[in-house]
Design a protein around this motif. Structure first.
Motif, mmCIF file in Angstrom:
data_model
loop_
_atom_site.group_PDB
_atom_site.id
_atom_site.type_symbol
_atom_site.label_atom_id
_atom_site.label_comp_id
_atom_site.label_asym_id
_atom_site.label_seq_id
_atom_site.Cartn_x
_atom_site.Cartn_y
_atom_site.Cartn_z
ATOM 1 N N PHE A 1 16.436 12.238 -7.112
ATOM 2 C CA PHE A 1 15.729 11.272 -7.958
ATOM 3 C C PHE A 1 15.001 10.329 -7.005
ATOM 4 C CE2 PHE A 1 19.761 12.415 -9.819
ATOM 5 C CZ PHE A 1 19.548 12.566 -11.180
ATOM 6 N N GLY A 2 13.688 10.246 -7.077
ATOM 7 C CA GLY A 2 13.021 9.355 -6.140
ATOM 8 C C GLY A 2 11.558 9.179 -6.452
ATOM 9 N N SER A 3 10.953 8.238 -5.750
ATOM 10 C CA SER A 3 9.569 7.865 -6.006
ATOM 11 C C SER A 3 8.603 8.425 -4.970
ATOM 12 C CB SER A 3 9.441 6.337 -6.034
ATOM 13 O OG SER A 3 9.871 5.781 -4.798
ATOM 14 N N HIS A 4 9.082 8.743 -3.781
ATOM 15 C CA HIS A 4 8.204 9.164 -2.694
ATOM 16 C C HIS A 4 8.641 10.516 -2.119
ATOM 17 C CE1 HIS A 4 6.944 5.010 -2.928
ATOM 18 N NE2 HIS A 4 5.947 5.267 -2.117
ATOM 19 N N GLY A 5 7.666 11.271 -1.652
ATOM 20 C CA GLY A 5 7.964 12.565 -1.045
ATOM 21 C C GLY A 5 8.461 12.407 0.368
ATOM 22 N N ASP A 6 9.643 11.845 0.512
ATOM 23 C CA ASP A 6 10.208 11.578 1.828
ATOM 24 C C ASP A 6 11.271 12.633 2.154
ATOM 25 O OD1 ASP A 6 9.777 9.167 3.750
ATOM 26 O OD2 ASP A 6 11.919 9.533 3.838
ATOM 27 N N ASP B 1 0.828 -1.215 0.000
ATOM 28 C CA ASP B 1 0.000 0.000 0.000
ATOM 29 C C ASP B 1 0.858 1.259 0.000
ATOM 30 O OD1 ASP B 1 0.739 -0.535 2.736
ATOM 31 O OD2 ASP B 1 -0.758 0.944 3.364
ATOM 32 N N GLY B 2 2.105 1.145 0.438
ATOM 33 C CA GLY B 2 3.018 2.287 0.382
ATOM 34 C C GLY B 2 3.501 2.596 -1.021
ATOM 35 N N LEU B 3 3.324 1.656 -1.939
ATOM 36 C CA LEU B 3 3.760 1.881 -3.327
ATOM 37 C C LEU B 3 2.845 2.861 -4.057
ATOM 38 C CD1 LEU B 3 4.576 -1.826 -4.230
ATOM 39 C CD2 LEU B 3 6.235 0.024 -4.057
ATOM 40 N N ARG B 4 1.648 3.100 -3.519
ATOM 41 C CA ARG B 4 0.695 3.952 -4.246
ATOM 42 C C ARG B 4 0.407 5.268 -3.534
ATOM 43 N NH1 ARG B 4 -4.487 0.052 -2.845
ATOM 44 N NH2 ARG B 4 -3.272 -1.548 -3.862
ATOM 45 N N THR B 5 0.963 5.471 -2.338
ATOM 46 C CA THR B 5 0.693 6.703 -1.593
ATOM 47 C C THR B 5 1.936 7.566 -1.505
ATOM 48 O OG1 THR B 5 1.128 5.514 0.472
ATOM 49 C CG2 THR B 5 -1.157 5.708 -0.213
ATOM 50 N N PRO C 1 21.460 -0.230 13.479
ATOM 51 C CA PRO C 1 20.917 1.009 12.894
ATOM 52 C C PRO C 1 19.405 0.985 12.741
ATOM 53 C CG PRO C 1 21.887 -0.360 11.182
ATOM 54 C CD PRO C 1 22.193 -1.028 12.484
ATOM 55 N N ILE C 2 18.782 -0.185 12.859
ATOM 56 C CA ILE C 2 17.334 -0.287 12.680
ATOM 57 C C ILE C 2 16.650 -0.099 14.024
ATOM 58 C CG2 ILE C 2 15.443 -1.813 12.037
ATOM 59 C CD1 ILE C 2 17.131 -2.959 9.879
ATOM 60 N N THR C 3 16.050 1.069 14.190
ATOM 61 C CA THR C 3 15.331 1.366 15.428
ATOM 62 C C THR C 3 13.854 1.015 15.316
ATOM 63 O OG1 THR C 3 15.040 3.651 14.669
ATOM 64 C CG2 THR C 3 16.936 3.184 16.085
ATOM 65 N N ASP C 4 13.344 0.958 14.074
ATOM 66 C CA ASP C 4 11.947 0.585 13.837
ATOM 67 C C ASP C 4 11.908 -0.292 12.604
ATOM 68 O OD1 ASP C 4 9.215 0.389 13.236
ATOM 69 O OD2 ASP C 4 8.804 2.358 14.130
ATOM 70 N N PHE C 5 11.702 -1.581 12.796
ATOM 71 C CA PHE C 5 11.736 -2.556 11.710
ATOM 72 C C PHE C 5 10.767 -2.207 10.584
ATOM 73 C CE2 PHE C 5 9.614 -6.409 10.018
ATOM 74 C CZ PHE C 5 10.678 -6.931 9.288
ATOM 75 N N TYR C 6 9.637 -1.612 10.923
ATOM 76 C CA TYR C 6 8.582 -1.396 9.943
ATOM 77 C C TYR C 6 8.728 -0.099 9.146
ATOM 78 C CZ TYR C 6 6.349 -5.193 12.471
ATOM 79 O OH TYR C 6 6.084 -6.414 13.055
ATOM 80 N N LEU C 7 9.648 0.783 9.535
ATOM 81 C CA LEU C 7 9.753 2.097 8.885
ATOM 82 C C LEU C 7 11.188 2.385 8.459
ATOM 83 C CD1 LEU C 7 7.506 4.152 11.361
ATOM 84 C CD2 LEU C 7 6.804 3.020 9.251
ATOM 85 N N ALA D 1 8.111 2.107 3.004
ATOM 86 C CA ALA D 1 7.555 1.662 4.278
ATOM 87 C C ALA D 1 6.919 2.819 5.038
ATOM 88 C CB ALA D 1 8.651 1.017 5.125
ATOM 89 N N ARG D 2 7.550 3.974 4.996
ATOM 90 C CA ARG D 2 7.007 5.118 5.729
ATOM 91 C C ARG D 2 5.739 5.681 5.081
ATOM 92 N NH1 ARG D 2 12.643 5.805 6.690
ATOM 93 N NH2 ARG D 2 12.956 7.016 4.789
ATOM 94 N N ALA D 3 5.509 5.312 3.825
ATOM 95 C CA ALA D 3 4.279 5.743 3.149
ATOM 96 C C ALA D 3 3.144 4.746 3.348
ATOM 97 C CB ALA D 3 4.547 5.929 1.658
ATOM 98 N N SER D 4 3.416 3.618 3.986
ATOM 99 C CA SER D 4 2.434 2.540 4.138
ATOM 100 C C SER D 4 1.642 2.702 5.428
ATOM 101 C CB SER D 4 3.161 1.187 4.140
ATOM 102 O OG SER D 4 2.311 0.159 4.585
ATOM 103 N N ALA D 5 0.325 2.734 5.312
ATOM 104 C CA ALA D 5 -0.531 2.811 6.501
ATOM 105 C C ALA D 5 -0.452 1.528 7.314
ATOM 106 C CB ALA D 5 -1.975 3.088 6.074
#
Length: 693
Positions: A544-549, A274-278, A660-666, A671-675
């Motif tokens: 160059f990127g796909s998401h507004g991060d 779902d993060g691929l489309r938001t 370095p990974i403090t949050d596995f899901y983000l 991942a950060r665009a995924s609800a």
């Protein structure tokens, strides 16, 4: 090996095979619900019944009986089994009738429809009406988290999910309570599951009792186009299948690859879609008056061209992000070389990995499958449970076989298996190397030890010194013998090994990531979002990127690019295995593939790159780096790289190794665009607080 006869056909199979496996090796199709090749044997669904010649006058469960358990005739004839006799057919039909007594008539509305083992086997062994008039039992649905939906009325108690969580995931979060009609699968306290591999129970469930909650009621399997691809959420390179409808990715499933992920994938891999489309970037932007304003491609290129033309070559730099393909890094490196700049780096986290010392110094040399051949493991500065979840499952698989001592230097975390904690940082590593810790003898006595070095050890100021100390230790304990290379470096970025392979690191006189962030007049960010932008002093920045991060928010020009499901690209996993993603859909709006953007930009800058297509780019790439053409093959690296590393030396610093990974899901922009990932992250934080209290 054992010889036996299956339905009149003589075969030879390994002596550890079950009769079910032997029958399938002979080409017979055996229905089953509870049996799974990667789980322990339960023998409780009874669907795999067969007839054994000379055996008891009743059918036998083929999954629970081994080929060594049956005998031949007194005249020396081979053991014989039958899978298609009237007795077998009647027995299976009886089992199916019992299974359907309580099963609800949910097929038209069930998410498993079209992919349901029970549905398929009911067509083969079911009847059109039930002889039972009793009321069907009802079981309350359980909440087990945001990822797995439960409809427990459909459960047939095969216990695959229970065995998976206990044996593979390493935490007993599901179990079967009660007896007879009161039996049910539950999480006991009805808490959400915490395993980062829990989504695999959706694939394991042979009925519609456990299904994907985010995917529920969105599509039927026959509506979807299926594309084989590679996962980029970590550096393991798990084989996946991307299911799309039109331009949208609807779900991601695992594919079998025995050498890499077997048939498991992490929850981040499975539910990222779902993060691929938001929050997608679908048109170019230029910063004006402090705000990003929509622009045309020509306007964006003109702004970049004007700025580069007014800048000295040594003030132009490029940083590649964690999701970049080899092709686009190769193209960007070619552009930077044409501009006369040596400022390139793919090590966003500042890892002290030097490709000039040889590939063996930054690869997972024993290979992922090779973990099963190892007999000791030392983990230095890594938390493989979150940095490479599928690889961690392979370590647990080897641990469960026994005879596999594990030592850890770094965080004292729950890795889902027992280990000996040796200390937190470089001092413990020095103590181990000097013989002050008894685990050194364990490593020396092992025939095939692995010394695993993680990003928490190398992504720090003394990273090269730590890496050198680990390489020297591996050499001293015999981990780099002639027929075994147990020195293993664990990465978290899918692009890292590929970038190191093509030399996307600072050239002579070039600056690294930290230097470029603070001292560049023009900085290109190829999907680089995991940077400390608070320390950024660089001038004109192109993203160059796909998401507004974070990368886009700190850029002066934003160029819309494609995600890994929208392009064909090469990634090299931690073993050094080149793998290729395939395009499953098209990028939205005006977004284009990164290599094409770089090629078009090079023409505007007057440094036109020598290729006009992806095929032409790959021809040049393979000519310069031939090993990248050998897709899905691991080219063993010479151990001279480890020798060179061990000779580097250096002063070890203070402070413990921290993942370095403090949050596995983000961990990345998708991942950060995924609800779904945001919900999982919030749940994990709450669980951590509750455990701390």
């Amino acid at each position: 090996m054992v010889n036996l006869i299956v339905d009149g056909k003589e075969i030879e199979v390994p002596d550890h095979y079950t009769l079910l496996q032997a029958a399938e090796a002979a080409g017979a199709e055996i229905p089953r619900f509870c049996f799974h090749e990667r789980l322990s044997i339960a023998g409780n669904c009874r669907m795999c019944l067969i007839q054994v010649k000379g055996g008891p006058p009743k059918p036998a469960a083929s999954c629970a009986m081994g080929v060594r358990d049956i005998r031949g005739g007194p005249d020396g004839s081979l053991p014989e089994i039958y899978t298609k006799t009237p007795m077998v057919k009647k027995a299976r039909e009886g089992v199916m009738e019992f299974l359907l007594i309580n099963h609800p008539l949910d097929c038209p509305i069930c998410d498993q429809g079209g992919e349901c083992d029970l549905q398929d086997q009911a067509m083969a062994f079911g009847i059109d009406a039930s002889r039972y008039q009793e009321d069907k039992r009802a079981v309350e649905d359980k909440y087990i988290g945001p990822l797995v939906k439960t409809v427990m009325n459909r459960c047939i108690h095969c216990t695959r999910c229970v065995r998976f969580t206990t044996e593979v995931a390493g935490i007993s979060e599901l179990g079967l309570i009660g007896r007879g009609e009161d039996a049910e699968i539950t999480t006991y306290l009805e808490h959400a599951m915490t395993s980062e591999l829990q989504g695999n129970v959706v694939d394991l469930c042979p009925v519609g009792a456990l299904t994907s909650k985010p995917f529920a009621f969105t599509a039927r399997p026959w509506e979807l186009n299926k594309t084989e691809s590679i996962d980029v959420m970590d550096a393991v390179g798990s084989a996946i299948r991307v299911d799309t409808r039109g331009r949208e990715v609807m779900r991601i499933l695992p594919r079998v690859n025995e050498q890499v992920n077997e048939e498991w994938i992490s929850d981040k891999t499975r539910f990222i879609w779902d993060g691929l489309r938001t929050q997608r970037i679908d048109k170019p932007y230029i910063r004006a008056n402090g705000r990003l304003q929509p622009a045309t491609w020509n306007e964006a290129f003109a702004a970049i061209g004007a700025k580069v033309a007014a800048t000295k070559a040594d003030k132009v730099g490029a940083i590649a992000g964690d999701l970049a393909t080899v092709e686009e890094m190769y193209a960007l490196k070619g552009l930077m070389t044409a501009l006369g700049s040596a400022n390139t780096d793919c090590r966003q986290d500042g890892s002290a990995l030097d490709p000039s010392l040889g590939r063996a110094g930054y690869l997972f040399n024993p290979t992922i499958e090779g973990i099963e051949d190892a007999d000791a493991l030392l983990i230095i500065g890594a938390n493989p449970r979150f940095e490479a979840s599928v690889l961690n499952a392979r370590i647990r698989k080897r641990f469960r076989k026994g005879g596999f001592p594990i030592g850890v230097i770094g965080e004292n975390a729950d890795l889902r298996y027992d280990y000996e904690y040796l200390g937190a940082g470089p001092q413990s590593l020095s103590d181990l190397a000097s013989g002050s810790l008894g685990f050194l003898d364990v490593l020396k006595n092992a025939k095939r030890p692995i010394v695993l070095v993680g990003p928490g050890a190398v992504a720090r100021a003394d990273g090269m010194a730590v890496l050198s100390a680990a390489a020297k230790l591996a050499k001293d304990v015999g981990a780099t013998a002639e027929n075994w290379n147990g020195f293993a470096v664990l990465h978290t970025a899918a692009s890292r090994v590929g970038g190191l392979d093509i030399g996307f690191v600072p050239g002579e006189g070039g600056k690294d990531v930290a230097g470029m962030l603070s001292d560049m007049d023009v900085l290109f960010l190829l999907g680089a979002d995991e940077l400390d932008f608070t320390a950024k002093k660089a001038g004109f920045t192109v993203y160059f990127g796909s998401h507004g991060d974070a990368g886009a928010m700190n850029a002066d020009v934003v160029l819309p690019a494609a995600t890994y499901t929208e392009k064909s690209g090469t990634y090299v996993n931690i073993e050094g295995r080149p793998q290729m993603t395939n395009r499953a859909g098209f990028a939205p709006g005006e977004a284009r593939e990164d290599w094409a953007i770089i090629r078009a930009l090079s023409a505007v800058l007057g440094k036109t790159l020598p290729f006009d297509s992806l095929a032409a780019l790959r021809m040049k790439l393979y000519a310069d780096h031939p090993h990248l053409a050998a897709l899905d093959e691991v080219t063993a690296a010479d151990t001279y790289g480890i020798e060179a590393l061990s000779a580097k030396g250096g002063d070890l610093g203070e402070g413990g190794f921290v993942s370095p990974i403090t949050d596995f899901y983000l961990t990345n922009p998708i991942a950060r665009a995924s609800a779904v990932m945001a919900e999982c992250s919030a749940l994990a934080r709450n669980n951590f607080k509750a455990a701390a209290e």
